[in-house]
Scaffold this motif. Structure first.
Motif, PDB file in Angstrom:
ATOM      1  N   LEU A 243      43.185  52.870  54.628  1.00 41.49           N
ATOM      2  CA  LEU A 243      43.406  51.676  53.815  1.00 41.49           C
ATOM      3  C   LEU A 243      42.086  50.929  53.687  1.00 41.49           C
ATOM      4  O   LEU A 243      41.446  50.619  54.688  1.00 41.49           O
ATOM      5  CB  LEU A 243      44.455  50.749  54.447  1.00 41.49           C
ATOM      6  N   ILE A 244      41.682  50.670  52.444  1.00 42.23           N
ATOM      7  CA  ILE A 244      40.456  49.903  52.187  1.00 42.23           C
ATOM      8  C   ILE A 244      40.810  48.732  51.288  1.00 42.23           C
ATOM      9  O   ILE A 244      41.293  48.915  50.172  1.00 42.23           O
ATOM     10  CB  ILE A 244      39.366  50.764  51.525  1.00 42.23           C
ATOM     11  N   LEU A 245      40.605  47.525  51.793  1.00 46.12           N
ATOM     12  CA  LEU A 245      40.818  46.319  51.001  1.00 46.12           C
ATOM     13  C   LEU A 245      39.481  45.925  50.394  1.00 46.12           C
ATOM     14  O   LEU A 245      38.583  45.456  51.091  1.00 46.12           O
ATOM     15  CB  LEU A 245      41.372  45.200  51.886  1.00 46.12           C
ATOM     16  N   ASN A 246      39.326  46.154  49.098  1.00 48.26           N
ATOM     17  CA  ASN A 246      38.054  45.954  48.401  1.00 48.26           C
ATOM     18  C   ASN A 246      38.120  44.657  47.599  1.00 48.26           C
ATOM     19  O   ASN A 246      38.785  44.585  46.563  1.00 48.26           O
ATOM     20  CB  ASN A 246      37.784  47.145  47.485  1.00 48.26           C
ATOM     21  N   PHE A 247      37.433  43.636  48.088  1.00 48.60           N
ATOM     22  CA  PHE A 247      37.444  42.320  47.453  1.00 48.60           C
ATOM     23  C   PHE A 247      36.326  42.211  46.418  1.00 48.60           C
ATOM     24  O   PHE A 247      35.167  42.468  46.722  1.00 48.60           O
ATOM     25  CB  PHE A 247      37.254  41.212  48.499  1.00 48.60           C
TER      26      PHE A 247
ATOM     27  N   SER B 285      27.356  56.258  45.687  1.00 43.81           N
ATOM     28  CA  SER B 285      27.804  56.940  46.906  1.00 43.81           C
ATOM     29  C   SER B 285      28.618  56.037  47.821  1.00 43.81           C
ATOM     30  O   SER B 285      29.196  56.523  48.797  1.00 43.81           O
ATOM     31  CB  SER B 285      26.590  57.481  47.668  1.00 43.81           C
ATOM     32  N   ALA B 286      28.652  54.728  47.530  1.00 48.88           N
ATOM     33  CA  ALA B 286      29.396  53.792  48.377  1.00 48.88           C
ATOM     34  C   ALA B 286      30.692  53.329  47.723  1.00 48.88           C
ATOM     35  O   ALA B 286      31.310  52.368  48.177  1.00 48.88           O
ATOM     36  CB  ALA B 286      28.522  52.585  48.732  1.00 48.88           C
ATOM     37  N   VAL B 287      31.100  53.982  46.642  1.00 44.75           N
ATOM     38  CA  VAL B 287      32.388  53.652  46.020  1.00 44.75           C
ATOM     39  C   VAL B 287      33.496  54.207  46.904  1.00 44.75           C
ATOM     40  O   VAL B 287      33.508  55.402  47.215  1.00 44.75           O
ATOM     41  CB  VAL B 287      32.497  54.242  44.606  1.00 44.75           C
ATOM     42  N   PRO B 288      34.445  53.379  47.323  1.00 43.32           N
ATOM     43  CA  PRO B 288      35.492  53.875  48.223  1.00 43.32           C
ATOM     44  C   PRO B 288      36.478  54.801  47.507  1.00 43.32           C
ATOM     45  O   PRO B 288      36.600  54.764  46.281  1.00 43.32           O
ATOM     46  CB  PRO B 288      36.187  52.597  48.699  1.00 43.32           C
ATOM     47  N   ARG B 289      37.178  55.609  48.264  1.00 45.99           N
ATOM     48  CA  ARG B 289      38.209  56.501  47.711  1.00 45.99           C
ATOM     49  C   ARG B 289      39.292  55.674  47.018  1.00 45.99           C
ATOM     50  O   ARG B 289      39.879  54.773  47.617  1.00 45.99           O
ATOM     51  CB  ARG B 289      38.830  57.332  48.819  1.00 45.99           C
ATOM     52  N   ALA B 290      39.568  56.017  45.790  1.00 48.90           N
ATOM     53  CA  ALA B 290      40.520  55.236  45.001  1.00 48.90           C
ATOM     54  C   ALA B 290      41.932  55.312  45.560  1.00 48.90           C
ATOM     55  O   ALA B 290      42.687  54.332  45.500  1.00 48.90           O
ATOM     56  CB  ALA B 290      40.515  55.712  43.546  1.00 48.90           C
ATOM     57  N   ASP B 291      42.313  56.466  46.136  1.00 47.40           N
ATOM     58  CA  ASP B 291      43.709  56.642  46.544  1.00 47.40           C
ATOM     59  C   ASP B 291      44.099  55.767  47.730  1.00 47.40           C
ATOM     60  O   ASP B 291      45.299  55.526  47.948  1.00 47.40           O
ATOM     61  CB  ASP B 291      43.981  58.119  46.863  1.00 47.40           C
ATOM     62  N   VAL B 292      43.127  55.279  48.515  1.00 52.94           N
ATOM     63  CA  VAL B 292      43.465  54.426  49.666  1.00 52.94           C
ATOM     64  C   VAL B 292      42.991  52.983  49.464  1.00 52.94           C
ATOM     65  O   VAL B 292      43.098  52.165  50.372  1.00 52.94           O
ATOM     66  CB  VAL B 292      42.850  54.988  50.967  1.00 52.94           C
ATOM     67  N   THR B 293      42.471  52.680  48.281  1.00 46.67           N
ATOM     68  CA  THR B 293      41.855  51.373  48.044  1.00 46.67           C
ATOM     69  C   THR B 293      42.815  50.405  47.363  1.00 46.67           C
ATOM     70  O   THR B 293      43.501  50.757  46.396  1.00 46.67           O
ATOM     71  CB  THR B 293      40.592  51.520  47.178  1.00 46.67           C
ATOM     72  N   VAL B 294      42.856  49.192  47.881  1.00 48.23           N
ATOM     73  CA  VAL B 294      43.526  48.075  47.225  1.00 48.23           C
ATOM     74  C   VAL B 294      42.428  47.161  46.686  1.00 48.23           C
ATOM     75  O   VAL B 294      41.639  46.605  47.451  1.00 48.23           O
ATOM     76  CB  VAL B 294      44.437  47.294  48.190  1.00 48.23           C
ATOM     77  N   THR B 295      42.356  47.041  45.373  1.00 49.16           N
ATOM     78  CA  THR B 295      41.320  46.238  44.729  1.00 49.16           C
ATOM     79  C   THR B 295      41.844  44.835  44.496  1.00 49.16           C
ATOM     80  O   THR B 295      42.865  44.644  43.818  1.00 49.16           O
ATOM     81  CB  THR B 295      40.906  46.852  43.374  1.00 49.16           C
ATOM     82  N   ILE B 296      41.164  43.851  45.062  1.00 54.71           N
ATOM     83  CA  ILE B 296      41.595  42.452  44.951  1.00 54.71           C
ATOM     84  C   ILE B 296      40.607  41.724  44.054  1.00 54.71           C
ATOM     85  O   ILE B 296      39.443  41.533  44.406  1.00 54.71           O
ATOM     86  CB  ILE B 296      41.679  41.792  46.333  1.00 54.71           C
TER      87      ILE B 296
ATOM     88  N   LYS C 144      40.258  38.437  40.826  1.00 53.26           N
ATOM     89  CA  LYS C 144      40.600  37.028  40.720  1.00 53.26           C
ATOM     90  C   LYS C 144      42.036  36.797  40.275  1.00 53.26           C
ATOM     91  O   LYS C 144      42.716  35.888  40.751  1.00 53.26           O
ATOM     92  CB  LYS C 144      39.638  36.321  39.767  1.00 53.26           C
ATOM     93  N   PHE C 145      42.516  37.632  39.360  1.00 54.16           N
ATOM     94  CA  PHE C 145      43.852  37.431  38.813  1.00 54.16           C
ATOM     95  C   PHE C 145      44.777  38.622  39.000  1.00 54.16           C
ATOM     96  O   PHE C 145      45.923  38.595  38.552  1.00 54.16           O
ATOM     97  CB  PHE C 145      43.775  37.108  37.317  1.00 54.16           C
ATOM     98  N   MET C 146      44.289  39.682  39.621  1.00 55.63           N
ATOM     99  CA  MET C 146      45.143  40.863  39.770  1.00 55.63           C
ATOM    100  C   MET C 146      44.790  41.628  41.033  1.00 55.63           C
ATOM    101  O   MET C 146      43.694  41.511  41.575  1.00 55.63           O
ATOM    102  CB  MET C 146      45.038  41.757  38.531  1.00 55.63           C
ATOM    103  N   VAL C 147      45.768  42.428  41.473  1.00 56.63           N
ATOM    104  CA  VAL C 147      45.585  43.339  42.594  1.00 56.63           C
ATOM    105  C   VAL C 147      45.997  44.724  42.120  1.00 56.63           C
ATOM    106  O   VAL C 147      47.068  44.900  41.539  1.00 56.63           O
ATOM    107  CB  VAL C 147      46.426  42.917  43.813  1.00 56.63           C
ATOM    108  N   LYS C 148      45.131  45.703  42.356  1.00 57.48           N
ATOM    109  CA  LYS C 148      45.414  47.075  41.944  1.00 57.48           C
ATOM    110  C   LYS C 148      45.551  47.952  43.169  1.00 57.48           C
ATOM    111  O   LYS C 148      44.691  47.950  44.048  1.00 57.48           O
ATOM    112  CB  LYS C 148      44.291  47.596  41.040  1.00 57.48           C
ATOM    113  N   PHE C 149      46.640  48.712  43.208  1.00 63.03           N
ATOM    114  CA  PHE C 149      46.897  49.585  44.340  1.00 63.03           C
ATOM    115  C   PHE C 149      46.513  51.021  43.992  1.00 63.03           C
ATOM    116  O   PHE C 149      47.112  51.638  43.099  1.00 63.03           O
ATOM    117  CB  PHE C 149      48.372  49.531  44.738  1.00 63.03           C
TER     118      PHE C 149
ATOM    119  N   ILE D 263      44.146  33.575  42.804  1.00 62.82           N
ATOM    120  CA  ILE D 263      43.475  34.089  43.992  1.00 62.82           C
ATOM    121  C   ILE D 263      43.520  33.106  45.156  1.00 62.82           C
ATOM    122  O   ILE D 263      43.656  33.517  46.313  1.00 62.82           O
ATOM    123  CB  ILE D 263      42.007  34.487  43.676  1.00 62.82           C
ATOM    124  N   LYS D 264      43.461  31.805  44.874  1.00 59.90           N
ATOM    125  CA  LYS D 264      43.478  30.842  45.975  1.00 59.90           C
ATOM    126  C   LYS D 264      44.830  30.823  46.676  1.00 59.90           C
ATOM    127  O   LYS D 264      44.911  30.930  47.906  1.00 59.90           O
ATOM    128  CB  LYS D 264      43.115  29.443  45.487  1.00 59.90           C
ATOM    129  N   SER D 265      45.915  30.703  45.908  1.00 58.73           N
ATOM    130  CA  SER D 265      47.228  30.686  46.544  1.00 58.73           C
ATOM    131  C   SER D 265      47.545  32.050  47.142  1.00 58.73           C
ATOM    132  O   SER D 265      48.187  32.153  48.195  1.00 58.73           O
ATOM    133  CB  SER D 265      48.308  30.274  45.545  1.00 58.73           C
TER     134      SER D 265
END
Length: 594
Positions: A286-290, A303-314, A316-321, A334-336
């Motif tokens: 699991l990688i939480l990528n802010f 070379s430092a891009v994380p694996r997409a299949d385990v990454t949660v991209t956070i 400002k207005f959306m989260v991608k699993f 994002i604040k709330s």
């Protein structure tokens, strides 16, 4: 207390309406250059209590506004159309790419002249007055041409909202005949609500992330630079602290997470860094990528891009699993979102984590060894940047120019609550000197306002810039003196464009520059002489003994007034991360046959 920017005064001039809205959003200073078509606009600044920073040229004013906006959350630049706005458009492009909220106000010709296609100065002589706005559409998220007093207020509000929510530049045209057009004074704040905000969806996303965290045994946090635009630094640090998850950052994201946290693991260099660290990132479940910005420089040749299949991209207005399609029409705040996530993590039961093997780290013993370097020894890049870790203090504002300074600051150990401004995508050399002026001005305003951000930015303003980049925007020193800003500038003199030498053409003359007497710059640009309220220090350091003597001075450590320290290094020397990146990219290109 009532906001004076919102006091109902019936009808007001259109130019005043713009500035009252900007004041409402937190603006205290305006950058730019006066010109025929914007002079009457500038007349409104002083009566409304706005500081005219002024700049020696429009490019620098754009860079300065970018730096100011990164600190205060909004900035403004005023230029004349044509020559003025095009001189600034490079800076506006950088603000667009790296998400700095800049309001570009352009004074344009009277509408009658525009409709007639008059051959006025600053035009292309074609009669086409829409050419320049068309160019600016590519580097702004919203545009407004204020040609109708009836619709202008709503258009201004919508444009400013786009600037704030997207944290990107907007473009406002104000014809000279419309400056005094009468419009209703604003009586309510600008609506900054998030389109498509869905609290139920936000709660659902928080729950899903918590579930993933509870099932993970090899989680990681990757902190990237766009997170700084979210303005949730406290919540992010609390989240990192509570989870205990190993946390890495990109060069663009350095400074967001307090580096004293025990689970902070430094900059992630991908394939150009420690192989053990990369393997652990590759093995993470699991990688939480802010706030990611996956530019080639920021993720070390990708070379430092994380694996997409385990990454949660956070964002400002959306989260991608993982590799799922990005959500459409449903947004988070994002604040709330972060407040809810921190609250849930505080009570959630997280599983035991597999140990994270730390890479090489900085230590007090190493610092002591650095201090004992021979006085006559040449100053080398890698040791210099580690030594700067000891010079920095909590709350400092730090800027790092593209090239060796950008790379070198990757290895600095930052004190808590340090703010780092750099460029990881646009990389227009010379950016940081004017950005120092803008960000230091914003820092000073925050300090006077007594805001929470002001407390965080209560330290010094420090810039690291190479001698080649300095020559791109040297007039920024003049602008710093004009506003009597307290700044410290380290000029890394390595006889030209070392970063370009490393890439290609090491001995070619195009990577040389004309040597300047850099320590004479304060005098040339009119710095005050013998002014106790604004002291000026200009020193050179050609070896470790000279550098230590300068850094140990109390007045240098205090950071009051203008301090310029020219540090001489070998033109062949470069920070280790830069050398490794250049080698990695070169080998990859050879393998790919390019």
């Amino acid at each position: 207390m009532a906001n004076p920017a919102l006091e109902d005064q019936g009808q007001i001039d259109l130019a005043e309406y713009i500035f009252r809205r900007l004041i409402e959003l937190g603006l205290g200073s305006v950058h730019g250059v006066p010109g025929d078509y914007n002079l009457t606009i500038l007349d409104y600044l002083r009566p409304l209590g706005l500081h005219w920073a002024g700049n020696a040229n429009e490019l620098n004013s754009g860079y300065a506004a970018d730096g100011y906006g990164r600190i205060k959350g909004v900035s403004a630049i005023i230029t004349s159309f044509g020559v003025g706005e095009l001189s600034a458009i490079n800076a506006i492009g950088g603000a667009f790419a790296e998400r700095s909220p800049v309001v570009h106000i352009v004074g344009t010709a009277p509408m009658a002249a525009q409709k007639a296609g008059a051959c006025l100065h600053h035009t292309l002589g074609t009669g086409n007055y829409r050419a320049f706005p068309e160019m600016n559409k590519w580097v702004t998220v919203a545009q407004a041409n204020l040609i109708d007093a009836e619709t202008a207020p709503a258009l201004i509000d919508a444009t400013l909202k786009a600037c704030i929510l997207n944290s990107q530049p907007v473009y406002i045209e104000l014809p000279t005949n419309m400056v005094k057009a009468q419009v209703p004074a604003p009586v309510a704040p600008i609506d900054l609500s998030i389109p498509g905000y869905d609290e139920a969806y936000e709660n659902e996303v928080v729950g899903t992330i918590i579930e993933k965290m509870q099932k993970s045994t090899k989680p990681l946090i990757l902190m990237d630079g766009l997170t700084a635009r979210f303005r949730v630094k406290d919540q992010v640090n609390e989240f990192v602290r509570l989870t205990g998850f190993p946390t890495l950052c990109s060069p663009f994201g350095k400074g967001i997470v307090n580096e004293s946290l025990p689970n902070y693991q430094g900059v992630y260099f991908g394939a150009t860094g420690d192989a053990i660290i990369k393997q652990q990132v590759d093995d993470a479940d699991l990688i939480l990528n802010f706030g990611p910005l996956h530019s080639d420089v920021n993720v070390f040749g990708f070379s430092a891009v994380p694996r997409a299949d385990v990454t949660v991209t956070i964002d400002k207005f959306m989260v991608k699993f993982g590799q799922a399609v990005e959500p459409s029409g449903r947004a988070i705040s994002i604040k709330s979102f972060m407040e809810k996530l921190v609250k849930r993590v505080n009570v959630a039961k997280l599983p035991a984590l597999q140990p994270f093997v730390q890479g090489p780290s900085f230590s007090p013993l190493l610092l002591q060894n650095l201090k004992s370097s021979a006085d006559d020894a040449i100053i080398d890049q890698d040791t210099f940047w580690l030594r700067m870790s000891d010079f920095l203090r909590p709350g400092d504002l730090l800027l790092a120019e593209a090239g060796t300074s950008f790379s070198g600051t990757n290895t600095i150990i930052l004190p808590d609550n340090t703010t780092l401004i750099n460029s990881a995508l646009w990389l227009s050399i010379g950016y940081t000197l004017p950005a120092l002026q803008g960000s230091a001005l914003a820092q000073r305003e925050q300090r006077k306002e007594g805001s929470k951000e002001g407390v965080r930015s209560s330290g010094r303003a420090i810039l690291f810039i190479g001698d080649g980049s300095l020559q791109m925007s040297a007039q920024g020193i003049s602008d710093i003196i004009r506003s009597r800003l307290d700044v410290t500038i380290f000029v890394i003199n390595n006889s030209g464009y070392t970063v370009e030498r490393i890439i290609h053409g090491f001995h070619e003359s195009y990577n040389d520059i004309q040597p300047w007497r850099n320590t004479e710059a304060p005098s040339y640009f009119g710095a005050p002489l013998n002014d106790a309220e604004y002291p000026v220090i200009a020193e050179q350091a050609k070896n470790w003994g000279q550098l230590r003597n300068v850094l140990d001075r109390k007045d240098v450590q205090e950071g009051k007034g203008l301090t310029l320290i020219e540090v001489f290094m070998d033109l062949a020397d470069a920070p280790a991360p830069l050398k490794k990146l250049a080698t990695y990219v070169s080998n990859r290109n050879k393998t790919n046959g390019s």
